[in-house]
Design a protein around this motif. Structure first.
Motif, PDB file in Angstrom:
ATOM      1  N   ILE A 172       0.868  -1.184   0.000  1.00 58.99           N
ATOM      2  CA  ILE A 172       0.000   0.000   0.000  1.00 58.99           C
ATOM      3  C   ILE A 172       0.903   1.232   0.000  1.00 58.99           C
ATOM      4  N   ASN A 173       1.093   1.807  -1.142  1.00 53.62           N
ATOM      5  CA  ASN A 173       2.055   2.908  -1.284  1.00 53.62           C
ATOM      6  C   ASN A 173       1.489   4.072  -2.082  1.00 53.62           C
ATOM      7  N   GLY A 174       0.153   4.101  -2.195  1.00 56.82           N
ATOM      8  CA  GLY A 174      -0.476   5.155  -2.976  1.00 56.82           C
ATOM      9  C   GLY A 174      -1.178   6.178  -2.106  1.00 56.82           C
ATOM     10  N   LYS A 175      -2.270   6.681  -2.616  1.00 57.73           N
ATOM     11  CA  LYS A 175      -3.029   7.758  -1.981  1.00 57.73           C
ATOM     12  C   LYS A 175      -3.842   7.238  -0.797  1.00 57.73           C
ATOM     13  N   ILE A 176      -3.899   8.019   0.277  1.00 57.14           N
ATOM     14  CA  ILE A 176      -4.709   7.692   1.448  1.00 57.14           C
ATOM     15  C   ILE A 176      -5.920   8.617   1.485  1.00 57.14           C
ATOM     16  N   THR A 177      -7.104   8.009   1.461  1.00 55.20           N
ATOM     17  CA  THR A 177      -8.351   8.760   1.537  1.00 55.20           C
ATOM     18  C   THR A 177      -9.027   8.438   2.858  1.00 55.20           C
ATOM     19  N   PHE A 178      -9.435   9.472   3.589  1.00 51.17           N
ATOM     20  CA  PHE A 178      -9.942   9.298   4.948  1.00 51.17           C
ATOM     21  C   PHE A 178     -11.344   9.890   5.062  1.00 51.17           C
ATOM     22  N   TYR A 179     -12.236   9.116   5.693  1.00 52.76           N
ATOM     23  CA  TYR A 179     -13.604   9.551   5.960  1.00 52.76           C
ATOM     24  C   TYR A 179     -13.803   9.628   7.472  1.00 52.76           C
ATOM     25  N   THR A 180     -14.313  10.757   7.971  1.00 49.26           N
ATOM     26  CA  THR A 180     -14.535  10.903   9.409  1.00 49.26           C
ATOM     27  C   THR A 180     -15.572  11.982   9.695  1.00 49.26           C
ATOM     28  N   ASP A 181     -16.080  11.968  10.926  1.00 50.15           N
ATOM     29  CA  ASP A 181     -17.047  12.976  11.372  1.00 50.15           C
ATOM     30  C   ASP A 181     -16.493  13.878  12.465  1.00 50.15           C
ATOM     31  N   SER A 182     -15.338  13.502  13.050  1.00 51.48           N
ATOM     32  CA  SER A 182     -14.967  14.052  14.359  1.00 51.48           C
ATOM     33  C   SER A 182     -13.720  14.932  14.345  1.00 51.48           C
ATOM     34  N   ILE A 183     -13.767  15.991  15.136  1.00 48.27           N
ATOM     35  CA  ILE A 183     -12.605  16.865  15.315  1.00 48.27           C
ATOM     36  C   ILE A 183     -11.448  16.114  15.946  1.00 48.27           C
ATOM     37  N   ASN A 184     -11.737  15.033  16.667  1.00 47.96           N
ATOM     38  CA  ASN A 184     -10.663  14.247  17.273  1.00 47.96           C
ATOM     39  C   ASN A 184      -9.763  13.608  16.221  1.00 47.96           C
ATOM     40  N   ASP A 185     -10.264  13.510  14.989  1.00 48.38           N
ATOM     41  CA  ASP A 185      -9.491  12.901  13.906  1.00 48.38           C
ATOM     42  C   ASP A 185      -8.727  13.927  13.071  1.00 48.38           C
ATOM     43  N   LEU A 186      -8.653  15.158  13.550  1.00 46.99           N
ATOM     44  CA  LEU A 186      -7.947  16.190  12.780  1.00 46.99           C
ATOM     45  C   LEU A 186      -6.506  15.802  12.453  1.00 46.99           C
ATOM     46  N   PRO A 187      -5.734  15.200  13.381  1.00 46.77           N
ATOM     47  CA  PRO A 187      -4.359  14.814  13.019  1.00 46.77           C
ATOM     48  C   PRO A 187      -4.305  13.888  11.804  1.00 46.77           C
ATOM     49  N   LEU A 188      -5.227  12.929  11.713  1.00 48.30           N
ATOM     50  CA  LEU A 188      -5.223  12.022  10.570  1.00 48.30           C
ATOM     51  C   LEU A 188      -5.749  12.718   9.312  1.00 48.30           C
ATOM     52  N   CYS A 189      -6.676  13.642   9.495  1.00 49.53           N
ATOM     53  CA  CYS A 189      -7.125  14.432   8.350  1.00 49.53           C
ATOM     54  C   CYS A 189      -5.946  15.154   7.703  1.00 49.53           C
ATOM     55  N   LEU A 190      -5.089  15.710   8.536  1.00 52.41           N
ATOM     56  CA  LEU A 190      -3.937  16.461   8.030  1.00 52.41           C
ATOM     57  C   LEU A 190      -2.892  15.532   7.425  1.00 52.41           C
ATOM     58  N   ARG A 191      -2.885  14.262   7.820  1.00 51.36           N
ATOM     59  CA  ARG A 191      -1.942  13.284   7.268  1.00 51.36           C
ATOM     60  C   ARG A 191      -2.428  12.708   5.944  1.00 51.36           C
ATOM     61  N   ALA A 192      -3.720  12.571   5.772  1.00 58.95           N
ATOM     62  CA  ALA A 192      -4.284  11.919   4.587  1.00 58.95           C
ATOM     63  C   ALA A 192      -4.098  12.782   3.337  1.00 58.95           C
ATOM     64  N   ASP A 193      -4.164  12.122   2.195  1.00 59.33           N
ATOM     65  CA  ASP A 193      -4.078  12.838   0.924  1.00 59.33           C
ATOM     66  C   ASP A 193      -5.419  13.455   0.539  1.00 59.33           C
ATOM     67  N   SER A 194      -6.502  12.768   0.878  1.00 56.67           N
ATOM     68  CA  SER A 194      -7.849  13.277   0.625  1.00 56.67           C
ATOM     69  C   SER A 194      -8.699  13.025   1.860  1.00 56.67           C
ATOM     70  N   VAL A 195      -9.574  13.981   2.161  1.00 55.67           N
ATOM     71  CA  VAL A 195     -10.434  13.874   3.339  1.00 55.67           C
ATOM     72  C   VAL A 195     -11.880  14.152   2.937  1.00 55.67           C
ATOM     73  N   TYR A 196     -12.781  13.309   3.430  1.00 51.80           N
ATOM     74  CA  TYR A 196     -14.209  13.535   3.285  1.00 51.80           C
ATOM     75  C   TYR A 196     -14.811  13.573   4.685  1.00 51.80           C
ATOM     76  N   THR A 197     -15.479  14.655   5.026  1.00 53.37           N
ATOM     77  CA  THR A 197     -16.108  14.752   6.343  1.00 53.37           C
ATOM     78  C   THR A 197     -17.564  14.321   6.213  1.00 53.37           C
ATOM     79  N   VAL A 198     -17.976  13.423   7.099  1.00 56.11           N
ATOM     80  CA  VAL A 198     -19.316  12.835   7.049  1.00 56.11           C
ATOM     81  C   VAL A 198     -20.149  13.417   8.183  1.00 56.11           C
ATOM     82  N   ASN A 199     -21.192  14.170   7.839  1.00 57.72           N
ATOM     83  CA  ASN A 199     -22.036  14.784   8.862  1.00 57.72           C
ATOM     84  C   ASN A 199     -21.179  15.358   9.996  1.00 57.72           C
TER      85      ASN A 199
END
Length: 221
Positions: A172-199
Motif C-alpha cells: 500500500i504505497n499510494g493515496k490515502i483517503t480518509f472519511y470521518t465525522d470528528s474533530i478528534n481525527d484532525l491529526p489524521l485528516c492532516l496526514r491523509a491525501d484526501s479527506v471527506y467529512t461525514v455529517n
C-alpha cells in the motif's frame, strides 16, 4: 503500480451512532453494568469527546470493569451478538454503497476507530471489512482488563497506528483517503491525501471549510 488505501472512522461515519455508547447501553439493559448512574457517567465522558477533550484512558478505565470478570471468549461472543442485533438499521446508506463499490474494485479498506478492539473487530466482521485498527485492550489470563495495550488509536495515536500499518503493508504505497465525522481525527485528516467529512460536528465542519474538504450528508439506509 501504486495501491491506494481507503480509511474509515466508525462512529457517526459508517454508522449513525456511537458504538461504545451503544455497548454501554447494552450492558445496562442486560444487567452486565449494574451502576445506576453508569449511563450518565458515560454521557459526561462522551460530551468531553465531542469537545475534543476526552482522555481515552479514562474512558476505557470507566467502561471495561463490568466485563473484566467474564472470560474473554464469552465477552467476544456477547459482543458479536450485540453487533448483529443492533447495527443493521444504523449503517448509512451511502456508506453501504461506497464499501460495496470499493470491495468490488478490490480496493484496500481499513477501519480505524478509537473504540475498543472487541467492538471494532466485531463490527468489521459484520461489515465485511478485513482490516481494522482499534484501541487494544490488555488481556490477562483470558480476561479483558481496564487498561490499554500499546498506543491507542485516538487523536495523534491514529496517525501513529496508521504509519505502523503502512510499514507492515508495503504494497500500500499510494493515496490515502480518509472519511470521518470528528474533530478528534484532525491529526489524521492532516496526514491523509484526501479527506471527506461525514455529517461533521461543528468543530470539524469549520476545519473542512478552511481546508476545502468535502462535507457529505449521509443518511441511514
Amino acid at each position: 503500480m501504486s495501491r491506494d488505501l481507503y480509511v474509515f472512522d466508525l462512529d457517526y461515519t459508517l454508522i449513525d451512532a456511537d458504538s461504545s455508547t451503544l455497548w454501554c447501553r447494552y450492558m445496562v439493559e442486560n444487567h452486565i453494568a449494574e451502576d445506576p448512574d453508569f449511563l450518565n457517567k458515560e454521557k459526561r465522558l462522551m460530551d468531553a469527546y465531542d469537545r475534543g477533550e476526552l482522555n481515552v484512558h479514562d474512558y476505557i478505565a470507566f467502561s471495561m470493569p463490568p466485563i473484566t470478570k467474564i472470560p474473554k471468549e464469552k465477552v467476544d461472543a456477547i459482543v458479536d451478538d450485540f453487533v448483529k442485533n443492533t447495527f443493521s438499521n444504523l449503517i448509512f446508506k451511502e456508506a453501504k454503497e461506497l464499501l460495496n463499490e470499493l470491495k468490488n474494485q478490490n480496493e484496500s479498506i481499513l477501519l480505524l476507530s478509537a473504540s475498543a478492539d472487541m467492538i471494532v473487530n466485531a463490527v468489521a466482521r459484520y461489515l465485511g471489512i478485513k482490516e481494522a485498527i482499534s484501541v487494544n485492550i490488555k488481556v490477562e489470563n483470558g480476561f479483558y482488563t481496564d487498561k490499554i495495550d500499546g498506543v491507542p488509536s485516538f487523536k495523534e495515536g491514529k496517525v501513529i497506528c496508521l504509519e505502523k500499518y503502512l510499514l507492515e503493508h508495503p504494497e500500500i504505497n499510494g493515496k490515502i483517503t480518509f472519511y470521518t465525522d470528528s474533530i478528534n481525527d484532525l491529526p489524521l485528516c492532516l496526514r491523509a491525501d484526501s479527506v471527506y467529512t461525514v455529517n461533521p460536528g461543528i468543530l470539524l465542519r469549520q476545519k473542512a471549510l478552511e481546508n476545502n474538504w468535502p462535507i457529505l450528508n449521509w443518511k441511514r439506509g
